[in-house]
Design a protein around this motif. Sequence first.
Motif, PDB file in Angstrom:
ATOM      1  N   SER A   2       0.839  -1.201   0.000  1.00 34.95           N
ATOM      2  CA  SER A   2       0.000   0.000   0.000  1.00 34.95           C
ATOM      3  C   SER A   2       0.876   1.255   0.000  1.00 34.95           C
ATOM      4  N   PHE A   3       0.288   2.362  -0.411  1.00 38.24           N
ATOM      5  CA  PHE A   3       0.979   3.651  -0.346  1.00 38.24           C
ATOM      6  C   PHE A   3       0.687   4.304   0.997  1.00 38.24           C
ATOM      7  N   VAL A   4       1.464   5.362   1.279  1.00 43.50           N
ATOM      8  CA  VAL A   4       1.295   6.074   2.548  1.00 43.50           C
ATOM      9  C   VAL A   4       1.151   7.567   2.259  1.00 43.50           C
ATOM     10  N   LYS A   5       0.176   8.199   2.918  1.00 48.32           N
ATOM     11  CA  LYS A   5      -0.014   9.647   2.700  1.00 48.32           C
ATOM     12  C   LYS A   5      -0.189  10.384   4.035  1.00 48.32           C
ATOM     13  N   PHE A   6      -0.045  11.701   3.965  1.00 45.56           N
ATOM     14  CA  PHE A   6      -0.318  12.556   5.122  1.00 45.56           C
ATOM     15  C   PHE A   6      -1.823  12.811   5.182  1.00 45.56           C
ATOM     16  N   LEU A   7      -2.385  12.717   6.378  1.00 46.70           N
ATOM     17  CA  LEU A   7      -3.813  12.965   6.541  1.00 46.70           C
ATOM     18  C   LEU A   7      -4.074  14.215   7.390  1.00 46.70           C
ATOM     19  N   GLY A   8      -3.132  14.536   8.247  1.00 47.80           N
ATOM     20  CA  GLY A   8      -3.320  15.724   9.089  1.00 47.80           C
ATOM     21  C   GLY A   8      -2.002  16.210   9.643  1.00 47.80           C
ATOM     22  N   ILE A   9      -1.898  17.526   9.850  1.00 52.30           N
ATOM     23  CA  ILE A   9      -0.675  18.060  10.456  1.00 52.30           C
ATOM     24  C   ILE A   9      -1.037  19.137  11.473  1.00 52.30           C
ATOM     25  N   GLY A  10      -0.116  19.386  12.377  1.00 53.88           N
ATOM     26  CA  GLY A  10      -0.329  20.438  13.375  1.00 53.88           C
ATOM     27  C   GLY A  10       0.990  20.825  13.995  1.00 53.88           C
ATOM     28  N   SER A  11       1.041  22.006  14.583  1.00 50.68           N
ATOM     29  CA  SER A  11       2.283  22.411  15.250  1.00 50.68           C
ATOM     30  C   SER A  11       1.970  23.273  16.457  1.00 50.68           C
ATOM     31  N   ASP A  66      -7.068  17.886  12.359  1.00 47.16           N
ATOM     32  CA  ASP A  66      -6.900  18.103  10.916  1.00 47.16           C
ATOM     33  C   ASP A  66      -7.212  16.815  10.143  1.00 47.16           C
ATOM     34  N   ALA A  67      -6.913  15.677  10.777  1.00 46.93           N
ATOM     35  CA  ALA A  67      -7.155  14.376  10.135  1.00 46.93           C
ATOM     36  C   ALA A  67      -8.564  13.853  10.427  1.00 46.93           C
ATOM     37  N   SER A  68      -9.338  14.607  11.199  1.00 48.04           N
ATOM     38  CA  SER A  68     -10.664  14.174  11.675  1.00 48.04           C
ATOM     39  C   SER A  68     -10.591  12.797  12.323  1.00 48.04           C
ATOM     40  N   MET A  69      -9.653  12.653  13.236  1.00 50.27           N
ATOM     41  CA  MET A  69      -9.465  11.366  13.923  1.00 50.27           C
ATOM     42  C   MET A  69      -9.491  11.546  15.433  1.00 50.27           C
ATOM     43  N   ASP A  70      -9.866  10.478  16.119  1.00 57.87           N
ATOM     44  CA  ASP A  70      -9.786  10.450  17.572  1.00 57.87           C
ATOM     45  C   ASP A  70      -8.482   9.767  17.965  1.00 57.87           C
ATOM     46  N   PRO A  71      -7.968  10.062  19.159  1.00 59.84           N
ATOM     47  CA  PRO A  71      -6.731   9.404  19.601  1.00 59.84           C
ATOM     48  C   PRO A  71      -6.818   7.871  19.533  1.00 59.84           C
ATOM     49  N   GLU A  72      -8.035   7.310  19.756  1.00 55.07           N
ATOM     50  CA  GLU A  72      -8.187   5.844  19.734  1.00 55.07           C
ATOM     51  C   GLU A  72      -7.976   5.264  18.333  1.00 55.07           C
ATOM     52  N   ASP A  73      -8.065   6.111  17.311  1.00 50.35           N
ATOM     53  CA  ASP A  73      -7.881   5.628  15.933  1.00 50.35           C
ATOM     54  C   ASP A  73      -6.408   5.403  15.591  1.00 50.35           C
ATOM     55  N   ILE A  74      -5.518   5.888  16.452  1.00 49.75           N
ATOM     56  CA  ILE A  74      -4.077   5.821  16.161  1.00 49.75           C
ATOM     57  C   ILE A  74      -3.506   4.466  16.609  1.00 49.75           C
ATOM     58  N   GLY A 163       5.985  19.669  16.075  1.00 44.52           N
ATOM     59  CA  GLY A 163       5.137  19.477  14.904  1.00 44.52           C
ATOM     60  C   GLY A 163       4.699  18.021  14.872  1.00 44.52           C
ATOM     61  N   ALA A 164       3.471  17.773  14.392  1.00 41.04           N
ATOM     62  CA  ALA A 164       2.959  16.400  14.373  1.00 41.04           C
ATOM     63  C   ALA A 164       2.224  16.138  13.071  1.00 41.04           C
ATOM     64  N   ALA A 165       2.256  14.885  12.642  1.00 39.50           N
ATOM     65  CA  ALA A 165       1.556  14.492  11.420  1.00 39.50           C
ATOM     66  C   ALA A 165       0.875  13.148  11.638  1.00 39.50           C
ATOM     67  N   VAL A 166      -0.351  13.022  11.101  1.00 36.56           N
ATOM     68  CA  VAL A 166      -1.001  11.713  11.045  1.00 36.56           C
ATOM     69  C   VAL A 166      -0.768  11.186   9.637  1.00 36.56           C
ATOM     70  N   ILE A 290       7.094  21.776  11.807  1.00 34.59           N
ATOM     71  CA  ILE A 290       6.527  23.120  12.038  1.00 34.59           C
ATOM     72  C   ILE A 290       6.476  23.872  10.708  1.00 34.59           C
ATOM     73  N   ALA A 291       7.577  23.771   9.941  1.00 34.24           N
ATOM     74  CA  ALA A 291       7.629  24.461   8.648  1.00 34.24           C
ATOM     75  C   ALA A 291       6.571  23.900   7.689  1.00 34.24           C
ATOM     76  N   LEU A 292       6.396  22.586   7.713  1.00 34.40           N
ATOM     77  CA  LEU A 292       5.386  21.951   6.856  1.00 34.40           C
ATOM     78  C   LEU A 292       3.997  22.486   7.189  1.00 34.40           C
ATOM     79  N   ASP A 293       3.697  22.540   8.480  1.00 34.94           N
ATOM     80  CA  ASP A 293       2.383  23.029   8.909  1.00 34.94           C
ATOM     81  C   ASP A 293       2.169  24.466   8.420  1.00 34.94           C
ATOM     82  N   GLU A 294       3.211  25.294   8.570  1.00 36.41           N
ATOM     83  CA  GLU A 294       3.080  26.697   8.142  1.00 36.41           C
ATOM     84  C   GLU A 294       2.969  26.800   6.626  1.00 36.41           C
ATOM     85  N   ALA A 295       3.684  25.942   5.922  1.00 35.65           N
ATOM     86  CA  ALA A 295       3.641  25.978   4.450  1.00 35.65           C
ATOM     87  C   ALA A 295       2.237  25.637   3.949  1.00 35.65           C
ATOM     88  N   VAL A 296       1.584  24.670   4.617  1.00 31.28           N
ATOM     89  CA  VAL A 296       0.224  24.278   4.210  1.00 31.28           C
ATOM     90  C   VAL A 296      -0.765  25.382   4.585  1.00 31.28           C
TER      91      VAL A 296
END
Length: 326
Positions: A2-11, A66-74, A163-166, A290-296
Amino acid sequence: MSFVKFLGIGSAVPEKILSNLDLEKMIDTSDEWILSRTGIAERRIVEPEVATSDLAYEASIKALEDASMDPEDIDGIVVGTITPDYIFPSTACVLQSLLGANNAFAFDVLAGCSGFIYALHVAKGLIQGGGSKNLLVVGAETVSKIMNYEDRTTCILFGDGAGAAVITTSDTPGILSSCLGANGDGGEFLYMPAGGSRMPTSEETLKNGSHFLRMEGKEVFKEAVKALQSSTLEAIKLADITPDDIDLLIPHQANYRIIEAVRKRLKLPEEKVFSNLDRYGNTSSASVPIALDEAVKSSRLKRGDIVVFSAFGAGFTWGASVVRWQ
Ligand code: COA
């Protein structure tokens, strides 16, 4: 596979600003010297009671929203940091508890300022290996806690943040390539001598400041330019693209002169290289996310764009990743 993508980011960054003018009052330096040698005007510093996991938590909550996820989904949490809350347990475990991410495994990656790129590479592998679906990848630091504010060669450079990413499985390619490297021979040029098993904390280490970050800036500078260039080229080759295909390069934010040297070597125009170094300084593992979040958020990075992350840090370590932003 499978491929992998970013679903949400935050900083998240602390509110307190430590400006070059503040530093002028603390050490023998000047705003002009710091700006011209590094490009840094100010950095953010946490209050004494704030730990790395607190910033990681703030960034993670935003990434989950940003990813519309709950912590339990991780399914798992990977944290890149050189300033963990404790040597053990891992900051990832502290974060898991703070989030209530009860279904997640958790561990830290210690790879200097390349921490986020290392964590991302590992997390991508864990998803493609088949066992995991949704992973939280974090770069979080309170570098101010290991800074010697009497050492003008280091304390002007670093700041705190997270900075964090799902990331998750995808039908179409998101992360197109990723590569890592290391050269342990460079360890002595950027390290913290005391507090580990080689030199446990003692009265002596406290007296001579061995529990602070130490660096030989010139050596690190040279290696950083080389490694950021070569890892970026390796990642774009693996992704089967050329430098011309890059829409945005997000390099580790260490020094404006390092970023400029890399940009020129890659023959990229200024508008294709992201920098927020002037406001945050070097936040180590947190600098790329952090830079990624600001760039988006500022629309510098748009859907379909090719973004390249590239980092270098203590170890020495380095790594890069090419992503088609979805
Ligand atoms: N303010 C004023 N003068 C300073 C200073 C400061 N904060 N820090 C150092 N100086 C002085 C030095 O003592 C030296 O004085 P001297 O010539 O009388 O000996 C002079 O400025 C030049 O120092 P030098 O070390 O040659 O400066 P530099 O141009 O190499 O810049 C760094 C120093 C640290 C900014 C630079 O080497 C650097 O950014 N290195 C990479 C660091 C990094 O990014 N690390 C993290 C990587 S993940």
